[in-house]
Write a protein that holds these residues in place. Structure first.
Motif, PDB file in Angstrom:
ATOM      1  N   ARG A   1      39.190  -2.019 104.067  1.00  0.00           N
ATOM      2  CA  ARG A   1      40.307  -2.792 103.512  1.00  0.00           C
ATOM      3  C   ARG A   1      39.909  -3.447 102.199  1.00  0.00           C
ATOM      4  N   ASP A   2      38.693  -4.013 102.167  1.00  0.00           N
ATOM      5  CA  ASP A   2      38.241  -4.680 100.956  1.00  0.00           C
ATOM      6  C   ASP A   2      38.068  -3.689  99.813  1.00  0.00           C
ATOM      7  N   GLN A   3      37.547  -2.494 100.144  1.00  0.00           N
ATOM      8  CA  GLN A   3      37.387  -1.457  99.134  1.00  0.00           C
ATOM      9  C   GLN A   3      38.738  -1.026  98.576  1.00  0.00           C
ATOM     10  N   LEU A   4      39.717  -0.844  99.471  1.00  0.00           N
ATOM     11  CA  LEU A   4      41.050  -0.460  99.021  1.00  0.00           C
ATOM     12  C   LEU A   4      41.670  -1.555  98.176  1.00  0.00           C
ATOM     13  N   ALA A   5      41.471  -2.809  98.562  1.00  0.00           N
ATOM     14  CA  ALA A   5      42.006  -3.931  97.773  1.00  0.00           C
ATOM     15  C   ALA A   5      41.393  -3.947  96.382  1.00  0.00           C
ATOM     16  N   ARG A   6      40.087  -3.695  96.301  1.00  0.00           N
ATOM     17  CA  ARG A   6      39.436  -3.656  94.978  1.00  0.00           C
ATOM     18  C   ARG A   6      39.984  -2.514  94.134  1.00  0.00           C
ATOM     19  N   GLU A   7      40.187  -1.358  94.769  1.00  0.00           N
ATOM     20  CA  GLU A   7      40.723  -0.217  94.014  1.00  0.00           C
ATOM     21  C   GLU A   7      42.138  -0.500  93.513  1.00  0.00           C
ATOM     22  N   LEU A   8      42.948  -1.158  94.347  1.00  0.00           N
ATOM     23  CA  LEU A   8      44.297  -1.528  93.902  1.00  0.00           C
ATOM     24  C   LEU A   8      44.225  -2.506  92.735  1.00  0.00           C
ATOM     25  N   HIS A   9      43.332  -3.483  92.867  1.00  0.00           N
ATOM     26  CA  HIS A   9      43.232  -4.498  91.812  1.00  0.00           C
ATOM     27  C   HIS A   9      42.719  -3.887  90.513  1.00  0.00           C
ATOM     28  N   ASP A  10      41.679  -3.059  90.620  1.00  0.00           N
ATOM     29  CA  ASP A  10      41.065  -2.500  89.418  1.00  0.00           C
ATOM     30  C   ASP A  10      41.894  -1.368  88.821  1.00  0.00           C
ATOM     31  N   GLY A  11      42.740  -0.737  89.639  1.00  0.00           N
ATOM     32  CA  GLY A  11      43.534   0.386  89.143  1.00  0.00           C
ATOM     33  C   GLY A  11      44.967   0.021  88.845  1.00  0.00           C
ATOM     34  N   ILE A  12      45.774  -0.080  89.890  1.00  0.00           N
ATOM     35  CA  ILE A  12      47.213  -0.281  89.705  1.00  0.00           C
ATOM     36  C   ILE A  12      47.523  -1.631  89.083  1.00  0.00           C
ATOM     37  N   ALA A  13      46.908  -2.704  89.586  1.00  0.00           N
ATOM     38  CA  ALA A  13      47.231  -4.038  89.087  1.00  0.00           C
ATOM     39  C   ALA A  13      46.914  -4.164  87.593  1.00  0.00           C
ATOM     40  N   GLN A  14      45.760  -3.644  87.172  1.00  0.00           N
ATOM     41  CA  GLN A  14      45.420  -3.727  85.757  1.00  0.00           C
ATOM     42  C   GLN A  14      46.318  -2.824  84.908  1.00  0.00           C
ATOM     43  N   SER A  15      46.710  -1.685  85.461  1.00  0.00           N
ATOM     44  CA  SER A  15      47.631  -0.807  84.732  1.00  0.00           C
ATOM     45  C   SER A  15      48.997  -1.478  84.551  1.00  0.00           C
ATOM     46  N   LEU A  16      49.432  -2.200  85.570  1.00  0.00           N
ATOM     47  CA  LEU A  16      50.701  -2.923  85.464  1.00  0.00           C
ATOM     48  C   LEU A  16      50.616  -4.028  84.410  1.00  0.00           C
ATOM     49  N   PHE A  17      49.468  -4.691  84.336  1.00  0.00           N
ATOM     50  CA  PHE A  17      49.298  -5.711  83.305  1.00  0.00           C
ATOM     51  C   PHE A  17      49.389  -5.084  81.912  1.00  0.00           C
ATOM     52  N   LEU A  18      48.760  -3.932  81.744  1.00  0.00           N
ATOM     53  CA  LEU A  18      48.846  -3.224  80.459  1.00  0.00           C
ATOM     54  C   LEU A  18      50.284  -2.832  80.166  1.00  0.00           C
ATOM     55  N   LEU A  19      51.021  -2.434  81.211  1.00  0.00           N
ATOM     56  CA  LEU A  19      52.417  -2.071  81.021  1.00  0.00           C
ATOM     57  C   LEU A  19      53.247  -3.282  80.605  1.00  0.00           C
ATOM     58  N   PHE A  20      52.916  -4.453  81.149  1.00  0.00           N
ATOM     59  CA  PHE A  20      53.560  -5.686  80.719  1.00  0.00           C
ATOM     60  C   PHE A  20      53.367  -5.890  79.209  1.00  0.00           C
ATOM     61  N   VAL A  21      52.137  -5.725  78.766  1.00  0.00           N
ATOM     62  CA  VAL A  21      51.821  -5.913  77.347  1.00  0.00           C
ATOM     63  C   VAL A  21      52.602  -4.932  76.486  1.00  0.00           C
ATOM     64  N   LYS A  22      52.655  -3.667  76.904  1.00  0.00           N
ATOM     65  CA  LYS A  22      53.380  -2.663  76.130  1.00  0.00           C
ATOM     66  C   LYS A  22      54.887  -2.921  76.146  1.00  0.00           C
ATOM     67  N   THR A  23      55.384  -3.466  77.253  1.00  0.00           N
ATOM     68  CA  THR A  23      56.808  -3.803  77.321  1.00  0.00           C
ATOM     69  C   THR A  23      57.138  -4.909  76.320  1.00  0.00           C
ATOM     70  N   ASP A  24      56.269  -5.920  76.245  1.00  0.00           N
ATOM     71  CA  ASP A  24      56.477  -6.992  75.260  1.00  0.00           C
ATOM     72  C   ASP A  24      56.458  -6.435  73.840  1.00  0.00           C
ATOM     73  N   LYS A  25      55.535  -5.520  73.589  1.00  0.00           N
ATOM     74  CA  LYS A  25      55.441  -4.918  72.252  1.00  0.00           C
ATOM     75  C   LYS A  25      56.692  -4.099  71.939  1.00  0.00           C
ATOM     76  N   ALA A  26      57.160  -3.321  72.933  1.00  0.00           N
ATOM     77  CA  ALA A  26      58.374  -2.528  72.724  1.00  0.00           C
ATOM     78  C   ALA A  26      59.583  -3.419  72.511  1.00  0.00           C
ATOM     79  N   GLU A  27      59.635  -4.550  73.211  1.00  0.00           N
ATOM     80  CA  GLU A  27      60.773  -5.462  73.053  1.00  0.00           C
ATOM     81  C   GLU A  27      60.826  -6.026  71.642  1.00  0.00           C
ATOM     82  N   ARG A  28      59.666  -6.359  71.097  1.00  0.00           N
ATOM     83  CA  ARG A  28      59.633  -6.859  69.723  1.00  0.00           C
ATOM     84  C   ARG A  28      59.996  -5.761  68.726  1.00  0.00           C
ATOM     85  N   SER A  29      59.527  -4.554  69.014  1.00  0.00           N
ATOM     86  CA  SER A  29      59.795  -3.449  68.089  1.00  0.00           C
ATOM     87  C   SER A  29      61.273  -3.052  68.086  1.00  0.00           C
TER      88      SER A  29
END
Length: 276
Positions: free
Chosen positions: A81-109
């Motif tokens: 469970r802990d390994q899966l949680a780390r993989e979710l955090h390091d993979g999907i969660a960080q990718s979603l954060f990057l998507l947030f950043v790109k969404t803000d950039k697209a909104e300004r553009s």
């Protein structure tokens, strides 16, 4: 008594018993007990000791071994469970954060281009997915406490966490004991409740939400009810309700039933198990 102590007791008791018997026999009973009678009594005494005392020690040994195996299995499950949680955090969660950043950039553009509403919808969707992933990580890292003082509250605690993250105004009445469910059943039940609460938050526009759970190990139900706008027809056949269909499949795979009912001012999802 520890597992190691029980093993030593099983090894030593027959030897000590024979030694004590032979000492008493030769020191005190030789005038009264023949050699043949003494030889016959030795295995009989060992047998009686084995039946009365060693059988209990063997039961204790099996219980200790089962507890040890369960502890090892629990440790392996927690590590997974802990390994899966780390993989979710390091993979999907960080990718979603990057998507947030790109969404803000697209909104300004795209400011003033007429696509602001589309960007807001994307932002909302990303936010909901991020919340779902964060909840999943929290659930994976949640370790239910199993001592006598807290038995039966772990599931309720997880549901209360879901409520705080989705519909904070929801009321809960929980009368189900954790011992009614296997670990896998607990995970699947929490996933079903999470999907129901997410749907209430996204679609119901409800001002009152109630969660009621009652029953026993043979027959139980969990009901999520709200006073929102409800639905027409069968929502399981709507093209955008993948979550509901997955929830239905979860319930069927676990041997549970899932029903959806809607009438003016009252919409219910009920998950449960029927006594056969």
């Amino acid at each position: 008594m520890s597992y190691k102590q029980i093993k030593w007791m099983i090894l030593l008791i027959p030897t000590v018993t024979v030694g004590i018997w032979e000492y008493i026999r030769h020191q005190f009973l030789m005038p009264y007990l023949s050699m043949d009678a003494g030889n016959w009594l030795t295995p009989l005494i060992v047998y009686l000791v084995s039946v009365t005392l060693l059988s209990r020690l063997f039961l204790m040994l099996e219980s200790a071994r089962a507890a040890l195996e369960q502890e090892r299995a629990s440790k392996a499950a927690l590590e997974a469970r802990d390994q899966l949680a780390r993989e979710l955090h390091d993979g999907i969660a960080q990718s979603l954060f990057l998507l947030f950043v790109k969404t803000d950039k697209a909104e300004r553009s795209l400011a003033g281009s007429g696509h602001e509403q589309d960007i807001q919808e994307i932002r909302k969707t990303v936010h909901e997915v991020n919340a779902y992933v964060r909840q999943a990580i929290a659930q994976l890292r949640h370790v239910p406490v199993r001592d006598a003082a807290s038995e039966g509250i772990a599931l309720r605690g997880q549901v209360e966490t879901l409520i705080r993250d989705t519909v904070p105004t929801a009321q809960i009445t929980w009368e189900l004991d954790d011992s009614f469910f296997t670990p896998k059943e607990q995970v699947e039940l929490i996933a079903c409740i999470r999907e129901a609460l997410m749907n209430v938050r996204k679609h119901a526009q409800a001002t009152k939400v109630e969660i009621q759970a009652a029953g026993d190990s043979r027959q139980w139900h969990v009901q999520i009810q709200d006073n929102g706008k409800g639905f027409l027809g069968d929502p399981l056949h709507l093209k955008d309700r993948y979550g509901l269909r997955i929830t239905k499949e979860r319930a069927v795979q676990m041997g549970w039933f899932l029903t959806l009912d809607s009438e003016p001012g009252c919409t219910r999802m009920t998950i449960g198990k029927e006594h056969i």
